[in-house]
Design a protein around this motif. Structure first.
Motif, mmCIF file in Angstrom:
data_model
loop_
_atom_site.group_PDB
_atom_site.id
_atom_site.type_symbol
_atom_site.label_atom_id
_atom_site.label_comp_id
_atom_site.label_asym_id
_atom_site.label_seq_id
_atom_site.Cartn_x
_atom_site.Cartn_y
_atom_site.Cartn_z
ATOM 1 N N ASN A 198 4.109 8.209 -3.453
ATOM 2 C CA ASN A 198 4.153 8.554 -2.028
ATOM 3 C C ASN A 198 4.438 7.316 -1.177
ATOM 4 O OD1 ASN A 198 3.569 11.228 -2.563
ATOM 5 N ND2 ASN A 198 1.387 11.027 -2.131
ATOM 6 N N ALA A 199 3.850 6.193 -1.560
ATOM 7 C CA ALA A 199 4.007 4.964 -0.780
ATOM 8 C C ALA A 199 5.434 4.428 -0.823
ATOM 9 C CB ALA A 199 3.033 3.898 -1.288
ATOM 10 N N VAL A 200 6.172 4.777 -1.883
ATOM 11 C CA VAL A 200 7.560 4.297 -1.974
ATOM 12 C C VAL A 200 8.553 5.434 -1.701
ATOM 13 C CG1 VAL A 200 6.918 2.462 -3.565
ATOM 14 C CG2 VAL A 200 7.715 4.645 -4.497
ATOM 15 N N ASP A 201 8.031 6.496 -1.090
ATOM 16 C CA ASP A 201 8.863 7.633 -0.652
ATOM 17 C C ASP A 201 9.564 8.345 -1.800
ATOM 18 O OD1 ASP A 201 8.225 7.072 2.049
ATOM 19 O OD2 ASP A 201 9.800 5.547 2.102
ATOM 20 N N ALA A 202 8.847 8.497 -2.902
ATOM 21 C CA ALA A 202 9.371 9.242 -4.045
ATOM 22 C C ALA A 202 8.594 10.549 -4.175
ATOM 23 C CB ALA A 202 9.242 8.427 -5.328
ATOM 24 N N GLU A 203 9.297 11.609 -4.456
ATOM 25 C CA GLU A 203 8.702 12.946 -4.461
ATOM 26 C C GLU A 203 8.444 13.425 -5.881
ATOM 27 O OE1 GLU A 203 9.781 17.495 -2.912
ATOM 28 O OE2 GLU A 203 11.172 15.830 -2.595
ATOM 29 N N ARG B 262 7.865 -3.214 -1.905
ATOM 30 C CA ARG B 262 8.966 -2.249 -1.968
ATOM 31 C C ARG B 262 10.270 -2.916 -2.392
ATOM 32 N NH1 ARG B 262 7.989 2.761 1.044
ATOM 33 N NH2 ARG B 262 10.255 2.942 1.197
#
Length: 261
Positions: free
Chosen positions: A87-92, A27
């Motif tokens: 999803n794993a890096v909190d992006a939509e 990340r």
């Protein structure tokens, strides 16, 4: 049956999402440009459903249709791989944008033109993914890009196979193949069917599209002359397909005029 051999080949070399080391995502190495690239890839790969719909409606050949089923699975895997990374890096990713890609394409001017369009799209994405894989520093995304690039190269090879057969059986479709080549390589920009046919969808406003990735690729990733290399690669494939010298825009136009005469 060619698709039978393709299936066995894909089964031997196929990579799986379960084998991607998701827990090793760095990340700290994720940059906004990587997120943009991945979102754009999701939108491009989301069209495999619409494309399968079109293929199965336009072609009544069982062998090609069986290949399309295998191809569609791999393209859907790319879509889900990029979404899993996001999803794993909190992006939509906006679901309404993905859903808008479901609408099927209109058929090409001829079936061979449809195949030619897909040859170009596979070669284009193969080239871009491979280059982006070398540029991206986050290792998991780079690995996904490289795996997807290899898949796209195989897809281009198979679309060329079926286009060659179609052209042998229907030589009258040659002008449509040359016209398709001219449409997609006649300008100094990357053109892809998803961008050509779906860029104006209302649901895509203010959302990344495949054209977003291509613009970023040319601005931040590509070396000098990269677009020329890509277009030369596409023209070489069409030279092999048609048996004609189509190594420049002028030669493509000349061959097209001759084919229409």
């Amino acid at each position: 049956m060619h698709s039978f051999d393709v299936f066995h080949h894909y089964e031997r070399k196929h990579w799986r999402l379960a084998d991607v080391p998701w827990d090793t995502i760095r990340r700290d190495l994720v940059r906004p440009e990587y997120v943009t690239m991945a979102k754009s890839a999701v939108m491009g790969e989301a069209n495999s459903i619409a494309a399968q719909h079109g293929f199965l409606n336009e072609f009544d050949d069982y062998d090609f249709s069986a290949f399309v089923a295998v191809w569609g699975y791999e393209e859907l895997q790319h879509h889900f791989a990029f979404r899993t990374w996001l999803n794993a890096v909190d992006a939509e990713v906006r679901e309404s944008a993905v859903s808008a890609m479901r609408a099927p394409y209109d058929p090409g001017t001829t079936p061979c033109a449809t195949l030619a369009t897909n040859i170009i799209s596979e070669l284009t994405v193969n080239h871009v993914y491979r280059a982006v894989a070398s540029w991206v520093e986050e290792p998991v995304l780079a690995g996904i890009m490289l795996n997807a690039s290899r898949d796209e190269a195989g897809h281009a090879r198979e679309f060329l196979h079926f286009a060659r057969i179609r052209l042998q059986r229907h030589p009258e479709e040659l002008p449509s193949v040359l016209e398709t080549l001219h449409v997609y390589t006649g300008e100094q920009r990357i053109k892809h069917p998803v961008g050509v046919f779906k860029s104006e969808l209302v649901a895509l406003r203010d959302h990344e599209t495949i054209d977003t990735a291509f613009e970023m690729f040319l601005e931040k990733v590509a070396d000098a002359g990269e677009l020329d290399k890509l277009q030369d690669n596409i023209r070489r494939a069409f030279s092999a397909l048609t048996g004609m010298d189509v190594s420049s825009n002028a030669r493509v136009r000349r061959r097209l005029a001759e084919a229409l005469a």
